[in-house]
Design an enzyme around this catalytic site. Structure first.
Site, PDB file in Angstrom:
ATOM      1  N   GLY A 110       0.790  -1.224   0.000  1.00  0.00           N
ATOM      2  CA  GLY A 110       0.000   0.000   0.000  1.00  0.00           C
ATOM      3  C   GLY A 110       0.825   1.279   0.000  1.00  0.00           C
ATOM      4  O   GLY A 110       0.268   2.378  -0.001  1.00  0.00           O
ATOM      5  N   TYR A 146      -0.698   2.047 -12.209  1.00  0.00           N
ATOM      6  CA  TYR A 146      -1.162   3.395 -12.552  1.00  0.00           C
ATOM      7  C   TYR A 146      -2.565   3.374 -13.146  1.00  0.00           C
ATOM      8  O   TYR A 146      -3.382   4.251 -12.843  1.00  0.00           O
ATOM      9  CB  TYR A 146      -0.177   4.094 -13.492  1.00  0.00           C
ATOM     10  CG  TYR A 146       1.144   4.359 -12.820  1.00  0.00           C
ATOM     11  CD1 TYR A 146       1.206   5.026 -11.597  1.00  0.00           C
ATOM     12  CD2 TYR A 146       2.335   3.925 -13.382  1.00  0.00           C
ATOM     13  CE1 TYR A 146       2.410   5.259 -10.960  1.00  0.00           C
ATOM     14  CE2 TYR A 146       3.550   4.155 -12.747  1.00  0.00           C
ATOM     15  CZ  TYR A 146       3.578   4.820 -11.545  1.00  0.00           C
ATOM     16  OH  TYR A 146       4.770   5.050 -10.906  1.00  0.00           O
TER      17      TYR A 146
END
Length: 175
Positions: A110, A146
């Site tokens: 994360g 992304y």
């Protein structure tokens, strides 16, 4: 949002920045580039003089991210650019995420998401309309990440990897 594990990198930390940059870059690209090419890139782009100049650039910011808020060894780093410090787009309404790298043993925890969210906040604090970045066309892990974070491809540009011109795909995320 407060990010206790993200801290701005100072000029006094240039040697640590260089160490983390070389290590993360090596881990990321060693499987697909020769050692000689990587070493040439490190000498050209990640030398102390160049990193020191970038740390003092008014429109660039480097940040370390730590796995926790004890802040022992950085898990990775981030470089943001605005205005004339941007490498390609040069849009006053944009913030460039020029570098975002994590050490391999900190992937999938994360931290990358935290860095992107932090970048979004920095852009919003400066009234920017979008983030943009370049990612190597063969870095499938980063491309997937992304896209998952809401970035969309809008172009491409050449990236000089120690004399080997490679293709980076350009992505943007509207804010």
């Amino acid at each position: 949002m407060l990010y206790k594990n993200i801290e701005r990198c100072t000029l006094q930390q240039v040697h640590l920045l260089q160490e983390i940059a070389i290590k993360t870059y090596h881990e990321t690209f060693t499987d697909s580039n020769s050692e000689a090419l990587l070493q040439k890139y490190f000498e050209q782009s990640l030398n102390i003089k160049k990193l020191s100049e970038q740390l003092q650039q008014q429109h660039s910011e480097f940040y370390f991210i730590y796995a926790n808020d004890k802040k022992t060894t950085p898990a990775g780093f981030l470089k943001l650019n605005i205005n004339n410090a941007q490498t390609d787009v040069l849009d006053p309404q944009a913030l460039e995420v020029e570098k975002i790298y994590l050490l391999k043993n900190f992937l999938s925890q994360g931290l990358g998401k935290q860095l992107i969210n932090f970048s979004i906040e920095r852009a919003q604090q400066q009234d920017k309309k979008y983030l943009w970045l370049g990612v190597w066309e063969h870095n499938d892990t980063a491309l997937t990440f992304y896209k998952k974070m809401g970035f969309e491809q809008f172009g491409e540009h050449g990236f000089d990897m120690g004399g080997d011109i490679q293709t980076d795909l350009l992505f943007k995320k509207m804010l």
